[in-house]
Motif scaffolding. Sequence first.
Motif, PDB file in Angstrom:
ATOM      1  N   ALA A 119       0.719  -1.001   0.130  1.00 48.93           N
ATOM      2  CA  ALA A 119       0.060   0.086   0.076  1.00 48.93           C
ATOM      3  C   ALA A 119       1.437   1.474  -0.279  1.00 48.93           C
ATOM      4  O   ALA A 119       2.364   1.611   0.529  1.00 48.93           O
ATOM      5  N   MET A 120       0.920   2.784  -0.222  1.00 50.92           N
ATOM      6  CA  MET A 120       1.333   3.213  -0.699  1.00 50.92           C
ATOM      7  C   MET A 120       1.423   4.211   0.406  1.00 50.92           C
ATOM      8  O   MET A 120       2.336   4.631   0.648  1.00 50.92           O
ATOM      9  N   ASP A 121       0.816   4.151   1.911  1.00 52.62           N
ATOM     10  CA  ASP A 121       1.234   5.020   2.816  1.00 52.62           C
ATOM     11  C   ASP A 121       1.849   5.245   3.245  1.00 52.62           C
ATOM     12  O   ASP A 121       2.486   6.507   3.445  1.00 52.62           O
ATOM     13  N   HIS A 128      -1.863   8.558   2.001  1.00 51.82           N
ATOM     14  CA  HIS A 128      -2.943   7.837   1.549  1.00 51.82           C
ATOM     15  C   HIS A 128      -2.762   6.001   1.306  1.00 51.82           C
ATOM     16  O   HIS A 128      -1.035   6.071   0.452  1.00 51.82           O
ATOM     17  N   ASP A 129      -2.982   5.636   0.644  1.00 53.73           N
ATOM     18  CA  ASP A 129      -2.846   4.082   0.236  1.00 53.73           C
ATOM     19  C   ASP A 129      -2.809   3.863  -1.426  1.00 53.73           C
ATOM     20  O   ASP A 129      -1.857   2.889  -1.995  1.00 53.73           O
ATOM     21  N   GLY A 130      -3.551   4.494  -1.697  1.00 57.17           N
ATOM     22  CA  GLY A 130      -3.395   4.971  -3.257  1.00 57.17           C
ATOM     23  C   GLY A 130      -3.082   5.903  -3.808  1.00 57.17           C
ATOM     24  O   GLY A 130      -2.437   7.423  -2.908  1.00 57.17           O
ATOM     25  N   LEU A 131      -2.739   6.075  -5.183  1.00 54.04           N
ATOM     26  CA  LEU A 131      -2.587   8.102  -5.844  1.00 54.04           C
ATOM     27  C   LEU A 131      -3.686   8.461  -6.042  1.00 54.04           C
ATOM     28  O   LEU A 131      -4.723   8.422  -5.456  1.00 54.04           O
ATOM     29  N   VAL A 132      -3.205  10.173  -5.311  1.00 56.63           N
ATOM     30  CA  VAL A 132      -3.956  11.067  -5.274  1.00 56.63           C
ATOM     31  C   VAL A 132      -4.215  11.679  -6.382  1.00 56.63           C
ATOM     32  O   VAL A 132      -2.568  12.229  -6.728  1.00 56.63           O
ATOM     33  N   ILE A 145       2.316   1.381  -9.582  1.00 56.70           N
ATOM     34  CA  ILE A 145       2.758   1.023  -8.662  1.00 56.70           C
ATOM     35  C   ILE A 145       2.398   0.580  -7.377  1.00 56.70           C
ATOM     36  O   ILE A 145       4.095  -0.267  -6.731  1.00 56.70           O
ATOM     37  N   LEU A 146       1.446  -0.068  -7.017  1.00 59.70           N
ATOM     38  CA  LEU A 146       2.076  -1.299  -6.248  1.00 59.70           C
ATOM     39  C   LEU A 146       2.419  -2.802  -6.614  1.00 59.70           C
ATOM     40  O   LEU A 146       3.362  -3.251  -5.849  1.00 59.70           O
ATOM     41  N   PRO A 163      -1.692  -7.312   0.664  1.00 62.39           N
ATOM     42  CA  PRO A 163      -1.689  -6.141  -0.759  1.00 62.39           C
ATOM     43  C   PRO A 163      -3.349  -5.223   1.199  1.00 62.39           C
ATOM     44  O   PRO A 163      -4.104  -5.750   1.113  1.00 62.39           O
ATOM     45  N   SER A 164      -2.885  -3.730   1.218  1.00 58.05           N
ATOM     46  CA  SER A 164      -4.004  -3.429   2.299  1.00 58.05           C
ATOM     47  C   SER A 164      -4.713  -1.878   1.912  1.00 58.05           C
ATOM     48  O   SER A 164      -4.873  -1.912   2.705  1.00 58.05           O
ATOM     49  N   ASP A 165      -4.560  -2.424   0.362  1.00 57.20           N
ATOM     50  CA  ASP A 165      -5.180  -0.788   0.121  1.00 57.20           C
ATOM     51  C   ASP A 165      -6.231  -0.434  -0.279  1.00 57.20           C
ATOM     52  O   ASP A 165      -6.622   0.447  -0.547  1.00 57.20           O
TER      53      ASP A 165
END
Length: 324
Positions: A119-121, A128-132, A145-146, A163-165
Amino acid sequence: MNIRPRRNRKSATIRQMVEETQISAAHLIYPIFLKDGHGIKEEVLSLPNNFRWSIDKLLPEIEACMELGVKTFDVFPAVDDALKDQMASYSWASDNFYLKAIQQIKDRFPEAVVMSDVAMDPYSSDGHDGLVRDGQIINDETLPILANMALAQAQAGVDIIGPSDMMDGRVGYLRSELDAAGFTDVSIMSYTAKYASAFYGPFRDALNSAPKSGDKKTYQMNPANKREALLEAQLDFDEGADMLMVKPALCYLDIITLLKENFPIPVTAYNVSGECAMVYAAAKNGWLDYDRAVHEMLISMRRAGADAILTYFAKDFAQQIKNA
Ligand code: PBG
């Protein structure tokens, strides 16, 4: 009275003989926080008894856990703010301290199982866990990215990626990218039913990873929903997940049972930071008995159907069982 249920409780031996649920150190996964540097063992204020470790200090700790029978570790990086960016690019950087540490753990303890979070955080300047972009979490552009992150972790020797995203389609995407790169043996424990919970606070303190703006409700699940967990589980199962996780655990025991009864793969429970913090705080005040509370919490998760449990109590509980 023909039936007196108390007869089956009349001695410790009988109680044990008819005990329906077992738990041992082998069922536990220990989440631990890693920090770059040397000689570091820094307590997390909101999660007493848990530390940010530098790898030199962590290795002996892992050894101590292994001796107690805890052999699976979920390692999370506390990344310096200066290394965070919008793309979470440090997560796959070749000089990443976290990836190097995983290699060291696997070299030193080949029989240990190392799990990592995808996850991205922890690496994202947005938290955040994803792209903002424009305040939105962009699902499909997050997937590559993941995948970069997961491939770097697999390369470092991780046994299980987590994967926790909560992006849609990520399990299938990661499975095919891992397979294409030859990592067919790397498992996926999917954060399947991950709820937008108030109980992640101490974890975000530990990693300084709280969202800079907004919340995670457009990707993590609504705590009011149960049937939706079946949809998430069906997708993860179809996309190739090896294990399904429910997170948090304590407020979601019904979800653990639901997934256990409906899917033929292992179900795990994440006894998250806030759940553990409540027990630490109450025990510190003398308001409840730490050992008994921990045992009761963990056995309830097993009773609900969890095959394995991620818990910050792993080491203490293993010690408790050993002393018993
Ligand atoms: C990262 C992640 C989180 C947790 C595990 N992986 C935090 C979050 O989603 O905000 C929480 C674990 C805990 O509270 O113990 N996506």
